[in-house]
Design a protein around this motif. Structure first.
Motif, short mmCIF file in Angstrom:
data_model
loop_
_atom_site.label_atom_id
_atom_site.label_comp_id
_atom_site.label_asym_id
_atom_site.label_seq_id
_atom_site.Cartn_x
_atom_site.Cartn_y
_atom_site.Cartn_z
N THR A 416 0.85 -1.19 0.00
CA THR A 416 0.00 0.00 0.00
C THR A 416 0.89 1.25 0.00
O THR A 416 1.70 1.43 -0.89
CB THR A 416 -1.00 -0.02 1.17
N GLU A 417 0.76 2.08 1.00
CA GLU A 417 1.39 3.40 0.93
C GLU A 417 2.90 3.38 1.19
O GLU A 417 3.39 2.58 1.99
CB GLU A 417 0.72 4.32 1.95
N GLN A 418 3.59 4.27 0.50
CA GLN A 418 4.97 4.61 0.86
C GLN A 418 4.84 5.62 2.01
O GLN A 418 4.69 6.82 1.78
CB GLN A 418 5.72 5.21 -0.32
N ASP A 419 4.84 5.11 3.22
CA ASP A 419 4.54 5.94 4.40
C ASP A 419 5.75 6.81 4.72
O ASP A 419 6.78 6.33 5.18
CB ASP A 419 4.21 5.02 5.58
N THR A 420 5.61 8.10 4.46
CA THR A 420 6.74 9.02 4.66
C THR A 420 6.67 9.76 5.99
O THR A 420 7.66 10.37 6.41
CB THR A 420 6.80 10.06 3.53
N PHE A 422 4.86 8.51 9.15
CA PHE A 422 4.68 7.77 10.39
C PHE A 422 5.67 6.62 10.50
O PHE A 422 6.61 6.65 11.28
CB PHE A 422 3.23 7.29 10.49
N ARG A 423 5.51 5.60 9.65
CA ARG A 423 6.39 4.43 9.74
C ARG A 423 7.62 4.55 8.85
O ARG A 423 8.55 3.77 8.96
CB ARG A 423 5.58 3.17 9.43
N LYS A 424 7.58 5.49 7.92
CA LYS A 424 8.74 5.84 7.09
C LYS A 424 9.28 4.64 6.31
O LYS A 424 10.48 4.38 6.27
CB LYS A 424 9.85 6.48 7.93
N THR A 425 8.36 3.91 5.68
CA THR A 425 8.74 2.77 4.86
C THR A 425 7.59 2.40 3.95
O THR A 425 6.45 2.86 4.15
CB THR A 425 9.12 1.56 5.73
N LEU A 426 7.86 1.58 2.94
CA LEU A 426 6.80 1.03 2.10
C LEU A 426 6.07 -0.04 2.91
O LEU A 426 6.69 -0.94 3.48
CB LEU A 426 7.38 0.41 0.83
N LEU A 427 4.75 0.05 2.97
CA LEU A 427 3.94 -0.89 3.75
C LEU A 427 3.65 -2.13 2.90
O LEU A 427 2.86 -2.09 1.96
CB LEU A 427 2.65 -0.22 4.21
N GLU A 428 4.31 -3.21 3.24
CA GLU A 428 4.18 -4.47 2.50
C GLU A 428 3.66 -5.56 3.44
O GLU A 428 4.43 -6.18 4.17
CB GLU A 428 5.52 -4.88 1.91
N TYR A 430 1.65 -5.04 5.95
CA TYR A 430 1.30 -4.47 7.24
C TYR A 430 0.16 -3.49 7.03
O TYR A 430 0.16 -2.73 6.06
CB TYR A 430 2.51 -3.80 7.89
N VAL A 431 -0.80 -3.49 7.93
CA VAL A 431 -2.04 -2.76 7.72
C VAL A 431 -1.77 -1.28 7.48
O VAL A 431 -0.95 -0.65 8.16
CB VAL A 431 -3.00 -2.98 8.90
N HIS A 432 -2.49 -0.72 6.52
CA HIS A 432 -2.32 0.69 6.18
C HIS A 432 -2.84 1.60 7.28
O HIS A 432 -2.24 2.61 7.61
CB HIS A 432 -3.05 0.99 4.86
N ASP A 433 -3.97 1.25 7.87
CA ASP A 433 -4.60 2.08 8.88
C ASP A 433 -3.66 2.26 10.08
O ASP A 433 -3.21 1.28 10.68
CB ASP A 433 -5.91 1.44 9.33
N GLN A 434 -3.41 3.52 10.43
CA GLN A 434 -2.43 3.80 11.48
C GLN A 434 -2.86 3.25 12.84
O GLN A 434 -2.05 2.67 13.58
CB GLN A 434 -2.18 5.31 11.59
N VAL A 544 -4.03 3.73 -2.53
CA VAL A 544 -3.25 4.61 -1.65
C VAL A 544 -1.75 4.55 -1.96
O VAL A 544 -0.94 5.15 -1.25
CB VAL A 544 -3.48 4.25 -0.17
N HIS A 545 -1.38 3.82 -3.02
CA HIS A 545 0.04 3.74 -3.40
C HIS A 545 0.34 4.71 -4.55
O HIS A 545 -0.44 4.78 -5.49
CB HIS A 545 0.39 2.31 -3.85
N PRO A 546 1.47 5.39 -4.52
CA PRO A 546 2.44 5.42 -3.42
C PRO A 546 2.02 6.35 -2.28
O PRO A 546 2.54 6.26 -1.19
CB PRO A 546 3.71 5.93 -4.09
N GLN A 547 1.07 7.24 -2.58
CA GLN A 547 0.53 8.14 -1.56
C GLN A 547 -0.99 8.15 -1.68
O GLN A 547 -1.54 7.81 -2.72
CB GLN A 547 1.07 9.58 -1.75
#
Length: 574
Positions: A416-420, A422-428, A430-434, A544-547
């Motif tokens: 899903t998102e390239q989380d810049t 919060f988690r600062k990584t590509l979410l592979e 792992y749940v997108h919802d914070q 939601v990828h990449p943002q």
């Protein structure tokens, strides 16, 4: 007077009540069944089966084995170490042509029966004379099938074993009881035209970067009419999207994870929807939520705040990149949060959060956090374990579940998102919802991952009003209650979203009807079940990828595909 569980049903139920599942198989299934010992076929009770499939050549029998895997978890073996390989399996499916099945092989099959294993032997023939020869000598103590050695024959034999196709030839007959994967064979719908429409809409979504890829699945009358993947996992185009890919379902988790648990507990009188949060949850007894009824919670009418951005309130040291004794809860690759953060910080904060008067519809994730807590207190079992044991395993939803990286390679899971921030990584995987991530990846409102096929099975269970694969999971009244309109102020059912009666909203699509129920997910997912047309529509994407982007919504991709389906159905009725 209080409403009982099966009390007053609001408008909409009358539309669903008479509409039982209608399997309308049109395929020609040449499979013949002999000696259905103990009436084993179609296979049932999947949660108790450990299935070994033994074939002489994996490539030549790929159509057979891949079709079997659509229904249940299987392990594939060759013949070379048959006795040792099958030792820890209780159900053995063996397939081969006459020259593959020598006397030694048949003796080992009989030994397996003596070892209390259920053995299904599938003979394949290439010519009619071989068919006649095989049919004259069925092994009396084995369950045997006879089918043509073609790709279609292999698929139909596999479907026959699990009830995906009815066996109508010969003396021993069976009925369809599970999904049929026939690509709409002999359907009266113009599937070629429909596929072109969907291809164009999906391609538009990818070209305009609404999503890098998607999977679309359509089931009607128990037949899979279309199952197709589009695009890639990411815009780098390294991994093509496959129909077997696992997606983050986001809020579809509400109806495919938490709600079935609540349905089960409600119909067994373990919980009462007209009892309060304070009745079931000790920590809620002395809060502003103690008198809120579970029914209001399920309808999103409890007055909860829509969303609490917990991740914005983290302090230095709460999250680390490398796990240590105090940080064992993994939120993503190289992201670990303080142990018990959900228990000690998030849940108490939710309980202290302000509430408005009940009765007004305000969509809130807190609702399903609450229902997960209620369920776990009443079952004494984690939600993720309860749904696996009671629903996913017995139904054959082989990839559905939480924390998919613990069971599958990350290449099978669409990122899903390239989380810049919060988690600062590509979410592979792992749940997108914070919030769900901070709760350890398992929450009432998000965290569930699944394939389109998993959702198709669940959708058919709902269409069947509680029954699937010859087993009953819910009373018909339970399905009707939860999926029909249950609110005086919104379109909602209990947990389920529904068709919007306001034509201006065109929700979930312009041509949808009043029987339609399901849910959407923030990551770009949806499942809509239509009893009137015996239809299930599934759309999975990672929009939601990449943002995070609103393009999928702006282009109305999901609704336009749904309307293309309805246009095709309406054309066939003319």
């Amino acid at each position: 007077m209080k409403k009982g569980f099966f009390g007053v049903l609001f408008a909409g139920l009358f539309c669903i009540g008479p509409l039982f599942a209608q399997y309308k198989s049109t395929i020609k299934n040449e499979t013949i069944l002999y000696n259905n010992v103990d009436q084993l076929l179609p296979l049932g009770n999947l949660a108790q089966l450990r299935i070994a499939v033994v074939v002489p050549h994996a490539e030549k029998y790929a159509a057979f084995t891949s079709q079997l895997a659509r229904y249940a978890a299987i392990t594939l073996f060759g013949f070379s170490k048959f006795d040792e390989d099958i030792k820890y399996y209780n159900t053995i499916i063996v397939a081969g042509k006459e020259d593959d099945l020598d006397a030694d092989c048949l003796s080992q099959l009989k030994q397996a029966v003596l070892n209390n294993k259920k053995v299904v032997l599938c003979h394949f023939f290439e010519q009619e004379r071989n068919k006649r020869s095989l049919s004259e000598h069925p092994q009396s103590d084995l369950i045997e099938l006879l089918a043509p050695f073609t790709e279609l024959g292999q698929r139909n034999a596999a479907m026959s074993i699990f009830g995906g196709a009815a066996i109508t030839v010969g003396n021993v007959k069976t009925a369809q009881s599970r999904l049929q994967y026939s690509s709409g064979e002999n359907s009266n719908l113009n599937l070629g035209k429909l596929t072109k429409k969907i291809d164009a809409i999906a391609q538009e979504a990818i070209e305009k970067q609404a999503t890098p890829g998607a999977v679309v699945m359509i089931i009607k009358d128990g037949q899979v009419l279309l199952e197709k993947s589009y695009g890639y996992h990411t815009y780098s185009k390294d991994i093509p999207t496959k129909t077997s890919d696992i997606f983050d379902l986001a809020s579809v988790s509400k109806i495919a994870g938490t709600t079935p648990v609540i349905m089960r507990l409600t119909e067994r009188n373990i919980i009462n929807l007209d009892s309060t949060m304070g009745h079931y949850l000790w920590q809620a007894k002395y809060t502003n939520k103690k008198d809120i009824k579970l029914r209001s919670v399920m309808l999103h009418e409890a007055g909860f705040t829509p969303f609490i951005p917990f991740y914005k309130y983290l302090k230095a040291g709460d999250v680390v990149a490398v796990p240590d004794q105090q940080h064992q809860v993994k939120m993503a690759d190289n992201s670990y949060i303080l142990n018990h953060y959900y228990r000690d910080v998030m849940w108490p904060e939710m309980l202290k959060s302000p509430v408005k008067p009940t009765g007004n519809y305000v969509y809130s994730d807190i609702s399903m956090y609450v229902m997960k807590e209620v369920a776990e207190h009443q079952t004494a079992e984690p939600l993720q374990d309860y749904v696996q044991e009671n629903f996913y395993k017995p139904l054959g939803m082989t990839h559905a579940g939480y924390l998919p990286r613990e069971r599958f390679a990350k290449e099978q899971i669409v990122p899903t998102e390239q989380d810049t921030s919060f988690r600062k990584t590509l979410l592979e995987g792992y749940v997108h919802d914070q919030g769900a991530a901070m709760a350890g990846g398992i929450a009432g409102h998000a965290g569930l991952f699944a394939t389109a096929n998993d959702l198709a099975i669940y959708g058919q269970l709902l269409l069947n009003r509680g029954e699937y694969g010859g087993e009953r999971y819910f009373k018909t009244e339970t399905i009707d209650l939860f999926t029909s309109k249950q609110s005086a102020t919104s379109r909602r059912g209990l947990g389920f979203d529904r068709w919007d009666p306001n034509p201006k909203n065109e929700y979930p699509s312009k041509l949808a009807n009043s029987t339609v129920f399901g849910h959407t997910g923030y990551t770009g997912t949806c499942i809509w079940v239509d009893p009137q047309n015996q239809l299930i529509y599934i759309f999975l994407s990672n929009r939601v990828h990449p943002q995070v982007s609103t393009k999928l919504l702006d282009l109305n991709i999901r609704s336009r595909i749904q309307d293309a389906i309805y246009e095709t159905i309406n054309e066939a009725k003319k």
